[in-house]
Design a protein around this motif. Sequence first.
Motif, PDB file in Angstrom:
ATOM      1  N   GLN A 284     -11.749   0.902   1.872  1.00 21.75           N
ATOM      2  CA  GLN A 284     -11.092   0.312   3.038  1.00 21.75           C
ATOM      3  C   GLN A 284     -11.557  -1.124   3.213  1.00 21.75           C
ATOM      4  OE1 GLN A 284     -12.608  -0.497   6.292  1.00 21.75           O
ATOM      5  NE2 GLN A 284     -10.615  -1.200   6.976  1.00 21.75           N
TER       6      GLN A 284
ATOM      7  N   GLN B   2      -2.003   6.753  -1.880  1.00 23.89           N
ATOM      8  CA  GLN B   2      -3.263   6.095  -1.517  1.00 23.89           C
ATOM      9  C   GLN B   2      -3.700   5.079  -2.573  1.00 23.89           C
ATOM     10  OE1 GLN B   2      -5.079   6.788   1.672  1.00 23.89           O
ATOM     11  NE2 GLN B   2      -2.921   7.267   1.883  1.00 23.89           N
TER      12      GLN B   2
ATOM     13  N   TRP C  34       0.859  -1.181   0.000  1.00 24.60           N
ATOM     14  CA  TRP C  34       0.000   0.000   0.000  1.00 24.60           C
ATOM     15  C   TRP C  34       0.896   1.232   0.000  1.00 24.60           C
ATOM     16  CZ3 TRP C  34      -4.583   1.523  -1.211  1.00 24.60           C
ATOM     17  CH2 TRP C  34      -5.062   2.765  -0.766  1.00 24.60           C
ATOM     18  N   ASP C  35       0.704   2.123  -0.979  1.00 25.99           N
ATOM     19  CA  ASP C  35       1.455   3.365  -1.089  1.00 25.99           C
ATOM     20  C   ASP C  35       0.673   4.441  -0.332  1.00 25.99           C
ATOM     21  OD1 ASP C  35       2.522   5.861  -1.844  1.00 25.99           O
ATOM     22  OD2 ASP C  35       3.102   5.092  -3.822  1.00 25.99           O
ATOM     23  N   THR C  36       1.126   4.747   0.861  1.00 25.66           N
ATOM     24  CA  THR C  36       0.428   5.693   1.722  1.00 25.66           C
ATOM     25  C   THR C  36       0.381   7.093   1.112  1.00 25.66           C
ATOM     26  OG1 THR C  36       1.137   4.427   3.638  1.00 25.66           O
ATOM     27  CG2 THR C  36       0.341   6.645   4.066  1.00 25.66           C
TER      28      THR C  36
END
Length: 164
Positions: free
Chosen positions: A149, A66, A61-63
């Motif tokens: 999510q 997103q 997951w690329d914070t």
Amino acid sequence: MSFLKHAMAAAAVLLITPAVSFAATETKSITVNVSADVPNVAGLQVSTPDGWEGLPQNLPWDTARQVLGELTGRVINVKSPAAITAYLSAPAQMASAADVVDLAVKLDNVVVPATAAAKITVANAAQAASGKSLAFAIAPTEPGGGYKQGTYGGQFHMIFESDI
């Protein structure tokens, strides 16, 4: 008095010995599952050198952006006396409840199709005979409306074939 103590200790040993010799044997067992896959040395061989096959592969997951990132860095080794083709048995996806993320599965940066009719050649006869390492990757396709999510999971089957 010391003789009396020794005599009593000897008598106690004689009384306890039969009880100990008739004690029940306690047994415990464990189950050990063993398996092995011995390939046909002259046939099609497919392996993952670092043993990741069958283990969960986590897409990063690329914070900052997103988004889910592409999983790379995995290798599949193939070998056969004839050319090798590959395809998926069904489209690759992962889901969390009703939310679905489609996945593009790649071998050597070529998308593996989800039908046998569209299978791709991953090693020609010469490459297959000497053995070839294929770069394996999984690229997520961002759903319309973005990622929702959730805890996503899925499974797909990649089929390798060789006409030997």
